[in-house]
Structure formats: structure tokens, C-alpha cells
Enzyme design. Structure first.
Site, short mmCIF file in Angstrom:
data_model
loop_
_atom_site.label_atom_id
_atom_site.label_comp_id
_atom_site.label_asym_id
_atom_site.label_seq_id
_atom_site.Cartn_x
_atom_site.Cartn_y
_atom_site.Cartn_z
N TYR A 136 0.88 -1.17 0.00
CA TYR A 136 0.00 0.00 0.00
C TYR A 136 0.92 1.22 0.00
O TYR A 136 2.09 1.12 -0.38
CB TYR A 136 -0.91 -0.13 1.24
CG TYR A 136 -2.05 0.84 1.31
CD1 TYR A 136 -3.03 0.86 0.33
CD2 TYR A 136 -2.17 1.72 2.38
CE1 TYR A 136 -4.09 1.77 0.42
CE2 TYR A 136 -3.23 2.61 2.47
CZ TYR A 136 -4.18 2.63 1.48
OH TYR A 136 -5.22 3.52 1.55
N ARG A 189 -5.12 10.23 -11.40
CA ARG A 189 -4.50 10.94 -10.27
C ARG A 189 -4.09 9.89 -9.25
O ARG A 189 -4.81 9.59 -8.34
CB ARG A 189 -5.50 11.95 -9.69
CG ARG A 189 -4.97 12.91 -8.69
CD ARG A 189 -4.63 12.30 -7.33
NE ARG A 189 -5.73 12.15 -6.42
CZ ARG A 189 -5.82 11.16 -5.51
NH1 ARG A 189 -4.91 10.21 -5.41
NH2 ARG A 189 -6.86 11.10 -4.71
N LYS A 207 -5.40 -1.62 -2.84
CA LYS A 207 -6.61 -1.36 -2.03
C LYS A 207 -7.32 -2.69 -1.76
O LYS A 207 -7.82 -2.93 -0.66
CB LYS A 207 -7.55 -0.40 -2.76
CG LYS A 207 -7.01 1.02 -2.88
CD LYS A 207 -7.35 1.87 -1.67
CE LYS A 207 -6.73 3.25 -1.77
NZ LYS A 207 -6.93 4.09 -0.59
N GLU A 278 -11.51 5.02 -7.22
CA GLU A 278 -10.24 5.36 -6.58
C GLU A 278 -9.34 6.14 -7.52
O GLU A 278 -9.14 5.75 -8.67
CB GLU A 278 -9.54 4.05 -6.16
CG GLU A 278 -8.38 4.23 -5.22
CD GLU A 278 -8.82 4.71 -3.83
OE1 GLU A 278 -9.75 4.12 -3.26
OE2 GLU A 278 -8.21 5.67 -3.32
N ASP A 279 -8.79 7.21 -7.02
CA ASP A 279 -7.76 7.97 -7.72
C ASP A 279 -8.15 8.41 -9.12
O ASP A 279 -7.38 8.28 -10.08
CB ASP A 279 -6.43 7.19 -7.69
CG ASP A 279 -5.83 7.18 -6.28
OD1 ASP A 279 -6.52 7.60 -5.34
OD2 ASP A 279 -4.67 6.76 -6.13
N ASP A 301 -13.72 6.62 -2.70
CA ASP A 301 -12.88 6.53 -1.51
C ASP A 301 -12.15 7.84 -1.22
O ASP A 301 -12.05 8.27 -0.07
CB ASP A 301 -11.88 5.40 -1.72
CG ASP A 301 -10.97 5.19 -0.54
OD1 ASP A 301 -11.46 5.29 0.60
OD2 ASP A 301 -9.78 4.92 -0.75
N ASP A 302 -11.64 8.50 -2.27
CA ASP A 302 -10.86 9.72 -2.06
C ASP A 302 -11.74 10.86 -1.54
O ASP A 302 -11.29 11.66 -0.72
CB ASP A 302 -10.16 10.14 -3.36
CG ASP A 302 -9.21 9.05 -3.81
OD1 ASP A 302 -8.23 8.80 -3.10
OD2 ASP A 302 -9.48 8.42 -4.84
N ASN A 449 -0.04 11.68 -0.13
CA ASN A 449 0.75 10.47 -0.36
C ASN A 449 1.43 10.53 -1.71
O ASN A 449 0.98 11.26 -2.59
CB ASN A 449 -0.19 9.25 -0.36
CG ASN A 449 -0.87 9.07 0.98
OD1 ASN A 449 -0.25 9.12 2.01
ND2 ASN A 449 -2.18 8.87 0.94
N1 LIG Z 1 -4.39 10.28 3.46
C1 LIG Z 1 -5.39 9.87 2.72
O1 LIG Z 1 -6.18 8.99 3.11
C2 LIG Z 1 -5.59 10.44 1.37
C3 LIG Z 1 -4.65 11.24 0.80
N2 LIG Z 1 -4.87 11.77 -0.44
C4 LIG Z 1 -3.80 12.57 -1.01
O2 LIG Z 1 -4.24 13.88 -1.21
C5 LIG Z 1 -3.55 14.46 -2.29
C6 LIG Z 1 -4.54 15.19 -3.15
O3 LIG Z 1 -5.49 14.32 -3.68
P1 LIG Z 1 -6.72 14.92 -4.53
O4 LIG Z 1 -7.50 15.89 -3.74
O5 LIG Z 1 -7.47 13.79 -5.08
O6 LIG Z 1 -5.94 15.66 -5.69
P2 LIG Z 1 -6.44 16.81 -6.62
O7 LIG Z 1 -5.48 16.87 -7.74
O8 LIG Z 1 -7.89 16.62 -6.90
O9 LIG Z 1 -6.29 18.12 -5.73
C7 LIG Z 1 -5.09 18.73 -5.38
C8 LIG Z 1 -5.40 20.12 -4.85
O10 LIG Z 1 -4.21 20.67 -4.34
C9 LIG Z 1 -4.11 21.99 -4.82
N3 LIG Z 1 -2.70 22.40 -4.89
C10 LIG Z 1 -1.78 22.04 -5.81
N4 LIG Z 1 -0.62 22.69 -5.58
C11 LIG Z 1 -0.82 23.47 -4.49
C12 LIG Z 1 -0.01 24.38 -3.78
N5 LIG Z 1 1.25 24.61 -4.17
N6 LIG Z 1 -0.54 25.01 -2.72
C13 LIG Z 1 -1.81 24.76 -2.32
N7 LIG Z 1 -2.63 23.91 -2.97
C14 LIG Z 1 -2.14 23.27 -4.03
C15 LIG Z 1 -4.75 21.98 -6.17
O11 LIG Z 1 -5.14 23.30 -6.59
C16 LIG Z 1 -5.94 21.08 -5.90
O12 LIG Z 1 -6.99 21.84 -5.36
C17 LIG Z 1 -2.79 13.33 -2.96
O13 LIG Z 1 -1.45 13.39 -2.61
C18 LIG Z 1 -3.39 12.08 -2.38
O14 LIG Z 1 -2.45 11.04 -2.24
C19 LIG Z 1 -6.02 11.56 -1.15
C20 LIG Z 1 -6.98 10.75 -0.63
C21 LIG Z 1 -6.81 10.10 0.65
C1 LIG Z 2 -4.83 7.01 0.32
C2 LIG Z 2 -5.41 7.40 -0.93
O1 LIG Z 2 -6.49 6.94 -1.29
C3 LIG Z 2 -4.73 8.34 -1.77
O2 LIG Z 2 -3.68 8.86 -1.39
O3 LIG Z 2 -5.23 8.60 -2.87
MG LIG Z 3 -6.87 7.26 -3.34
#
Ligand SMILES: NC(=O)C1=CN([C@@H]2O[C@H](COP(=O)(O)OP(=O)(O)OC[C@H]3O[C@@H](n4cnc5c(N)ncnc54)[C@H](O)[C@@H]3O)[C@@H](O)[C@H]2O)C=CC1
Ligand SMILES: CC(=O)C(=O)O
Ligand SMILES: [Mg+2]
Length: 607
Positions: A136, A189, A207, A278-279, A301-302, A449
Site C-alpha cells: 500500500y 491521479r 486497495k 479510486e484515484d 474513496d478519495d 501520499n
Molecule cells: N491520506 C489519505 O487517506 C488520502 C490522501 N490523499 C492525497 O491527497 C492528495 C490530493 O489528492 P486529490 O485531492 O485527489 O488531488 P487533486 O489533484 O484533486 O487536488 C489537489 C489540490 O491541491 C491543490 N494544490 C496544488 N498545488 C498546491 C499548492 N502549491 N498550494 C496549495 N494547494 C495546491 C490543487 O489546486 C488542488 O486543489 C494526494 O497526494 C493524495 O495522495 C487523497 C486521498 C486520501
Molecule cells: C490514500 C489514498 O487513497 C490516496 O492517497 O489517494
Molecule cells: Mg486514493
């Protein structure tokens, strides 16, 4: 009132929690497993293969006597042998670059996965803390980046832009009669790594490994899906080894037609399956969620899993401050990242404030500040994302486009939460500004991540923001030793704490859709899982070693919410009335009884 259970964690649940691995090999004889193949075909099928573990009588029955070395090993001996090879690999790769070591570990686990799933899931379940970071996040990200080169054997199904019109028949190529859980991506993504096209298949695989390990979904009933609609990643398009369709991503109606066709095909063959999206890049994550959530049994999930996990953590931070939960309505929260995850989290947290305070959602947004790549989102923003409109601030309060540090200095938030995908964006200046937070225990959630994309490291967070913070990250970090001899606890705020229970609870309820009530119940259950003592130490989420127990509790909460919402149709022999009559404890037992556990079953051949 909602959240009423949170502070009073039940003693029974505490007693039921197991700590550390529970490696015990039962001597009870498991029920038989029907197979439709014999001979070498069995040895080459990881669902049924036991390697040297086939007893001699079974070797006779299945026509494989002589195809294996004569010594019969027990599952326990095979387990020890694998763990010894793994430890030996660790010794042999010591000192080599981290990526090399991680990929070597992934390879050895993946070879076992491809050969003998029973043993694979046994070692995964018993060593989940060590192996989750390999199958993971973070290693799965590295695997996706290198997937075309690492590819050896197929796993899951691929539907591409070239398969339009064929999916209804293709879906019957999948060899299992029944599928319970599907995880689907379009690779657009992948974690914080961007568009990885077909190589994103590693995410549904990882997953679903967590589904088997945490929720006990039978591995013969899971299906990873890659919808390959092309990629806009130029590097991949130029790479001769790239295994996906070499064309730019489909857009608009052309794109939606492919997803529509897949969903119709999947639910025609398996009407009771649960599908996890997912993603997907944000625009398609929201669009598909809107399009399908009332029609099919699916969730994103996201958007939704992450929101529930983050909300549970945010409520934990209130308890960590020694404040009553009702104080959540006064917490000032800065969310950095306004994509699928950031918007999902902000929306669910705002809804919780509105419910708790008995105010409108608009009024509940007062203490939330949303920042994207162009800075603070205000009503002055041209081309404001429709999903962010509700959270846009009045520029009279803080200027449009204000930077993270500007917002933190001005707002002095209780929580700074990152879902931006940008590594290191919570730099020294930002973290130091959090020292002036209005909270006695400021919270920093660097949820992006994989590890390199985390908004800050755990060490930097404790060093710059101070030893009294609460810290959580999406990928695992080690706890931090503080100057005062205390431990800075690192939490893993990852949707893995919820999606397995959401999927399992939905499946066993027989619900045909996933409601907001079910998702809210999942989040409340996770929030209430921690004791006051743990939370006050800054421990907001349980140890991953307890993931099966957490998942049983979350699954039961989801199922009971489906009953409350009057959409539980039952599963197998258990009808809706039976579900309705179950107490909370009965429901947890029902969920637990339905979890698959890896043991070698006697194989019975049927033509
Ligand atoms: N810990 C967890 O369970 C999860 C973590 N994530 C992580 O969250 C991150 C984002 O995922 P999504 O929202 O799906 O991506 P996304 O691409 O939909 O959104 C990214 C956002 O970050 C903003 N952004 C980009 N550069 C920036 C900067 N320099 N300053 C401020 N904001 C900035 C963008 O404008 C956008 O609004 C990924 O790294 C993903 O791995 C996502 C889902 C679950
Ligand atoms: C954990 C997860 O779903 C993500 O980083 O997109
Ligand atoms: Mg995800």
C-alpha cells in the site's frame, strides 16, 4: 445527539482489541473448497495452490502426485520459510537506496501473491504493520511509477478505450462466478503522483489487498479494474515499454460512455457487488459520484472515505485539547488542497459543524479556510470551482490568493490540514507560524501520499511547530523522539481505516446504494474507537495491527445505518428482518463471522 458515544469508549470493545500480531495456526479442519481443475493447472492457480502444503492424499485426488517434492510442509513451516527469506532480503539489501530496497520487498511479496494467495494473505494479515507500507502507500506509488517495467503476470481486468461496445461480454471473461468488491481507477491521479495511465492498476490491487487483510473479503471475490482511456502523461506516451493505450485521455461524453458501459456490464453480471472509485482526477471523481451514487452500489474513496477518516481525526484533536466535543464548532481549520480529497473533507466537516451547532451549512463554513494552488479561495476568484463556492471567503477578511503562511498567521488555526499532493509545502515558516495557533495542542495533518508528497515530515512538524502538536500523515512515519524525552506520536490519517469497513458493511447489509448516513456512521465509529487516555497522548487513530477489529466495528456501524435508512435488503440467508433484529454486538459478530481467513481448505474436484 450525534457523537454521543465518542468519549465513552466501551470497555468490551477495548477488551476485544488485540495488540500485535496473533500468529496462531488452528488445527480445526476448515470446510471444503470446490475446484473445477486438476493436475498442474491447480499448481499454477494462486487461488488454490498450496505449494508443498498439499497432503499426499490430496495430491492423489487432484492428480499432482509427483509434480511436487515429496516432503509435505505445514502452512506454519511455509510461513516461517517465507518470513526467513524476507528477513534475509532485508539483511542483504541493508544500506542500499530506499527505493531499491522497497521494490525488492514488493517483488518478493508479489511473487508469493502470484503463486499462493492463501499463504500470501496469511503473512500479510499477521504482519500488516510491516507489509502495509509495501503493498500500500508509500511503495505502491513507486510500483505504479514503474509498473510497465515490473509487469510479469496479469492481475485484475483492463477495459480500454478500444473496448467500447464489448464490455458486456468481456466481463464474463473474469474466471470467478461471484465478485463482491471491485476497486476501479482510470489512473488519472495516482496518489500525489499525477496521471500514470494504465500503470495506476497497482492502486486497485493494493486497495483490494487491504480489503482482504482488513475486511476479510475472500480474495476470489475481489476484482481490480483499470479503465484505460489513454493518458496525458507525455513521458509515458513516449515510453516504448508503456503498457497502456497510447493516446491522449478521452474527455467529455466519450469518457463517460466508457465508464457507463463498464458500470452496466459489471452490475449486470454481479448485481450485488460494491464498487469503490479510486484515484480519479477531481472533475471525474465528483462527476461519476453524482452520476452513479443513486443508481449503483458505489462510493468514492478519495472523496468520501478520506472525509470520514479526516473528520474522525479532527474530532480527536478536540478531545486531545481536553475540550468537549461540542467545541468542534469553534475550531478554526485551514485546508490546503481543494481537490477531490480536500473538498470532500471540508464538506463533511462543515456538515458536522452544522449538525452539532444546529446552524445552516453556510453559517458553518465560518471557521474553514480553503487554499488551492492559487492561494486562499475567496469569492473574488474568477473561475471558482463549483465545489468550492460554499467555502469561498469574503476577501474583506483575508485577501484573495493569500499564501498558506499568510492565512496561518492571520487565522491562528487549530488545525492545518494538507491534501495538496505537494511535498514540503508546510515549510519551516508555515510550521513555525503554527506555534501562534489559538489551540493549546495545534494539529498538523500532512495527508498527501506517498511519503515524498507529504506536506511536511513528522520530524519537521515537531521541530518547527513544537512538541505539543498533534501530528498525522497519510503515509507512515516513525514516532519522533522529542528533546524533553517524550515521544511525538505519529498518526496515519489514511482512508484505509474506513474503506474496508464501508465496503464490507455495505456488502453484508445488501444495500443497493451507499448513503450519507452509512458514511457518517463509519466516521463516528472510528472517532469513538479511541480512549480518552490515548487521545490525550496525541494518538488519534488505532494501530494498524488492529485493522480487522476496527473494520468489524466500522462495518457493523455501516450495516446498522443501512438498516436505519431502510435500505438493507440482507445478504445470503440473512434477510432484512434478521438484520433489523440484531443488536450492536450481534451485528459485530455477524460481520466478524463473515470475514474470510486464510487457511488451506481441502480441495474437492468437481467436473
Ligand atoms: N491520506 C489519505 O487517506 C488520502 C490522501 N490523499 C492525497 O491527497 C492528495 C490530493 O489528492 P486529490 O485531492 O485527489 O488531488 P487533486 O489533484 O484533486 O487536488 C489537489 C489540490 O491541491 C491543490 N494544490 C496544488 N498545488 C498546491 C499548492 N502549491 N498550494 C496549495 N494547494 C495546491 C490543487 O489546486 C488542488 O486543489 C494526494 O497526494 C493524495 O495522495 C487523497 C486521498 C486520501
Ligand atoms: C490514500 C489514498 O487513497 C490516496 O492517497 O489517494
Ligand atoms: Mg486514493
Amino acid at each position: 445527539m450525534m457523537w454521543k458515544n465518542i468519549a465513552g469508549f466501551s470497555k468490551a470493545a477495548a477488551a476485544a482489541r488485540t495488540h500485535g500480531s496473533r500468529r496462531c495456526f488452528s488445527t480445526a479442519i476448515p470446510g471444503p473448497c470446490i475446484v473445477h481443475k486438476r493436475g498442474a493447472d491447480i499448481l499454477h492457480d494462486p487461488w488454490f495452490n498450496k505449494d508443498t502444503g498439499f497432503p499426499l492424499t490430496e495430491r492423489d485426488r487432484l492428480g499432482i502426485r509427483g509434480l511436487l517434492p515429496p516432503r509435505v510442509m505445514t502452512c506454519e513451516q511455509q510461513y516461517d520459510r517465507f518470513i526467513e527469506s524476507f528477513r534475509s532480503l532485508e539483511r542483504n539489501t541493508a544500506g542500499q537506496p530506499e527505493n531499491v530496497v522497497s521494490l525488492a520487498k514488493w517483488r518478493i511479496l508479489n511473487r508469493l501473491h502470484d503463486r499462493n494467495e492463501t499463504l500470501y494473505y496469511r503473512v500479510l494479515i499477521d504482519n500488516i504493520k510491516d507489509f502495509a507500507p509495501i503493498i500500500y502507500t508509500p511503495t505502491v506509488g513507486l510500483v505504479c511509477q514503474n509498473y510497465s517495467g515490473l509487469y510479469r503476470r496479469p492481475r485484475g481486468m483492463y477495459f480500454s478505450a478500444k473496448d467500447k461496445g464489448e464490455m458486456m461480454s468481456m466481463i464474463y471473461n473474469w474466471p470467478a462466478q461471484q465478485v463482491d468488491m471491485i476497486v476501479i481507477t482510470d489512473g488519472s491521479r495516482i496518489l500525489g503522483l499525477g496521471d500514470l495511465g494504465v500503470q495506476g492498476i497497482g492502486i486497485p490491487i493494493g486497495k483490494l489487498d487491504m480489503y482482504v487483510a482488513a475486511a476479510g473479503i475472500n480474495p476470489q471475490r475481489v476484482l481490480p479494474i483499470m479503465l484505460d482511456v489513454g493518458t496525458n502523461n507525455e513521458k509515458l506516451l513516449q515510453n516504448d515499454l508503456y503498457l497502456g493505450v497510447r493516446q491522449p485521455r478521452l474527455e467529455g461524453e466519450e469518457y463517460l460512455e466508457i465508464i457507463d458501459e463498464f458500470m452496466e456490464a459489471a452490475f449486470t453480471r454481479w448485481p450485488k457487488a460494491v464498487v469503490q472509485f479510486e484515484d480519479f482526477q477531481a472533475k471525474w471523481a465528483f462527476e461519476t459520484l453524482d452520476r452513479y451514487r443513486k443508481k449503483f452500489c458505489m462510493f468514492n474513496d478519495d472523496v468520501q472515505g478520506t472525509a470520514g477518516v479526516a473528520l474522525a481525526g479532527l474530532l480527536g484533536t478536540v478531545r486531545a485539547q481536553g475540550r468537549p466535543l461540542s467545541d468542534f464548532v469553534n475550531q478554526k481549520i485551514v485546508v490546503v488542497g481543494a481537490g477531490s480529497a480536500g473538498l470532500g473533507v471540508t464538506k463533511m466537516a462543515v456538515q458536522a459543524v452544522a449538525r452539532m451547532a444546529g446552524i445552516s451549512e453556510i453559517d458553518a463554513t465560518k471557521n474553514f479556510y480553503l487554499i488551492d494552488k492559487d492561494g486562499l479561495v475567496t469569492t473574488e476568484r474568477t473561475k471558482l470551482d463549483p465545489g468550492a463556492v460554499l467555502f469561498a471567503k469574503n476577501p474583506a477578511e483575508i485577501r484573495e490568493g493569500a499564501s498558506i503562511v499568510e492565512v496561518v498567521k492571520k487565522v491562528r488555526p487549530h488545525v492545518l490540514l494538507g491534501l495538496s499532493g505537494v511535498g514540503g509545502i508546510f515549510n519551516e515558516e508555515v510550521l513555525k507560524a503554527m506555534r501562534e495557533s489559538d489551540s493549546c495542542k495545534p494539529a498538523i495533518f500532512a495527508m498527501s501520499n506517498p511519503t515524498l508528497n507529504a506536506e511536511c515530515t513528522a520530524v519537521d512538524a515537531f521541530k518547527h511547530a513544537g512538541g505539543n502538536i498533534v501530528f498525522a500523515s497519510g503515509s507512515p512515519f516513525e514516532n519522533v523522539e522529542l528533546d524533553n524525552g517524550k515521544v511525538g506520536h505519529v498518526n496515519q490519517a489514511n482512508n484505509m481505516y474506513l474503506f474496508p469497513g464501508i465496503g464490507l458493511g455495505t456488502l453484508l447489509s445488501g444495500a443497493r446504494i451507499v448513503t450519507d448516513g452509512m458514511l457518517q456512521a463509519a466516521s463516528e465509529c472510528l472517532a469513538s474507537y479511541m480512549t480518552d487516555e490515548e487521545v490525550q497522548k496525541g494518538i488519534l487513530y488505532p494501530s494498524i495491527n488492529n485493522i480487522r477489529h476496527i473494520t468489524a466495528e466500522v462495518g457493523a456501524a455501516v450495516l446498522r445505518a443501512a438498516v436505519t435508512d431502510d435500505i438493507a435488503e440482507g445478504h445470503g440467508d440473512v434477510g432484512p428482518k434478521d438484520l433489523g433484529h440484531m443488536s450492536k454486538e450481534d451485528t459485530v459478530n455477524y460481520i466478524t463471522r463473515n470475514m474470510w481467513f486464510p487457511v488451506y481448505s481441502p480441495l474437492v474436484h468437481e467436473k
